[in-house]
Design a protein around this motif. Structure first.
Motif, PDB file in Angstrom:
ATOM      1  N   ILE A 120      18.901 -15.051  36.441  1.00 35.86           N
ATOM      2  CA  ILE A 120      19.206 -15.073  37.875  1.00 35.86           C
ATOM      3  C   ILE A 120      18.415 -13.982  38.583  1.00 35.86           C
ATOM      4  CG2 ILE A 120      21.030 -14.650  39.586  1.00 35.86           C
ATOM      5  CD1 ILE A 120      23.005 -15.886  37.578  1.00 35.86           C
ATOM      6  N   TYR A 121      18.390 -12.801  37.993  1.00 31.34           N
ATOM      7  CA  TYR A 121      17.671 -11.670  38.574  1.00 31.34           C
ATOM      8  C   TYR A 121      16.178 -11.966  38.688  1.00 31.34           C
ATOM      9  CZ  TYR A 121      16.086  -6.869  39.283  1.00 31.34           C
ATOM     10  OH  TYR A 121      15.501  -5.749  39.794  1.00 31.34           O
ATOM     11  N   GLN A 122      15.591 -12.540  37.642  1.00 35.10           N
ATOM     12  CA  GLN A 122      14.159 -12.849  37.643  1.00 35.10           C
ATOM     13  C   GLN A 122      13.803 -13.816  38.767  1.00 35.10           C
ATOM     14  OE1 GLN A 122      11.847 -11.391  35.573  1.00 35.10           O
ATOM     15  NE2 GLN A 122      13.575 -10.153  34.935  1.00 35.10           N
ATOM     16  N   CYS A 141       7.706  -8.962  37.293  1.00 30.96           N
ATOM     17  CA  CYS A 141       8.445  -9.868  36.393  1.00 30.96           C
ATOM     18  C   CYS A 141       7.625 -10.212  35.154  1.00 30.96           C
ATOM     19  CB  CYS A 141       8.842 -11.143  37.128  1.00 30.96           C
ATOM     20  SG  CYS A 141      10.192 -10.893  38.277  1.00 30.96           S
ATOM     21  N   LYS A 142       6.323 -10.455  35.329  1.00 32.01           N
ATOM     22  CA  LYS A 142       5.477 -10.747  34.167  1.00 32.01           C
ATOM     23  C   LYS A 142       5.453  -9.562  33.218  1.00 32.01           C
ATOM     24  CE  LYS A 142       1.685 -12.015  36.186  1.00 32.01           C
ATOM     25  NZ  LYS A 142       0.316 -12.494  36.445  1.00 32.01           N
ATOM     26  N   GLU A 143       5.327  -8.355  33.755  1.00 29.73           N
ATOM     27  CA  GLU A 143       5.305  -7.161  32.916  1.00 29.73           C
ATOM     28  C   GLU A 143       6.623  -6.985  32.168  1.00 29.73           C
ATOM     29  OE1 GLU A 143       5.130  -2.368  33.558  1.00 29.73           O
ATOM     30  OE2 GLU A 143       3.903  -3.602  34.885  1.00 29.73           O
ATOM     31  N   MET A 144       7.738  -7.255  32.837  1.00 31.63           N
ATOM     32  CA  MET A 144       9.049  -7.136  32.190  1.00 31.63           C
ATOM     33  C   MET A 144       9.193  -8.147  31.059  1.00 31.63           C
ATOM     34  SD  MET A 144      12.908  -7.517  33.752  1.00 31.63           S
ATOM     35  CE  MET A 144      12.561  -6.531  35.148  1.00 31.63           C
ATOM     36  N   LYS A 155       3.672 -13.785  26.015  1.00 27.77           N
ATOM     37  CA  LYS A 155       2.537 -13.002  25.526  1.00 27.77           C
ATOM     38  C   LYS A 155       1.696 -12.566  26.708  1.00 27.77           C
ATOM     39  CE  LYS A 155       2.274 -15.055  21.000  1.00 27.77           C
ATOM     40  NZ  LYS A 155       1.424 -15.717  20.011  1.00 27.77           N
ATOM     41  N   ASN A 156       1.038 -11.449  26.538  1.00 24.42           N
ATOM     42  CA  ASN A 156       0.203 -10.902  27.594  1.00 24.42           C
ATOM     43  C   ASN A 156      -1.076 -11.646  27.761  1.00 24.42           C
ATOM     44  OD1 ASN A 156      -0.820  -9.338  29.573  1.00 24.42           O
ATOM     45  ND2 ASN A 156      -1.025  -7.499  28.345  1.00 24.42           N
TER      46      ASN A 156
END
Length: 102
Positions: free
Chosen positions: A68-70, A90-93, A101-102
């Motif tokens: 929900i937060y995302q 969000c991507k970094e989290m 994956k990065n």
């Protein structure tokens, strides 16, 4: 206090104090709103404080708050004109939590 704000601006590559204020406001709105939304959502799926023990209810609530937060942080961040910042946040989290994956 100001040293913390300066460090945040540098870490997040923020140019203005106003942008920092907006970002902090988005974080506070999103955190509160996701906590508020999670309880009725759990009730909807049949998990309520009264029907299950705290050992089941609270972990389930914490787990349901995360997605929900995302979603909310990207929506609210976009409404406040900070879509790029919160999309990258969000991507970094998700990378740090090893969900993507990065």
């Amino acid at each position: 206090m100001f040293l913390i704000l300066k460090r945040l601006k540098k870490k997040w590559d923020i140019k203005s104090d106003f942008q920092l204020l907006v970002i902090i406001l988005v974080f506070s709105i999103t955190g509160s709103l996701s906590a508020i939304i999670s309880e009725p959502l759990l009730n909807f799926i049949g998990l309520s404080k009264n029907s299950y023990s705290s050992y089941i209810y609270w972990p389930a609530r914490i787990i349901i708050i995360f997605p929900i937060y995302q979603i909310l942080i990207i929506i609210i961040g976009s409404l406040f004109g900070q879509h790029k910042f919160f999309w990258n946040f969000c991507k970094e989290m998700m990378v740090r939590l090893k969900l993507i994956k990065n």
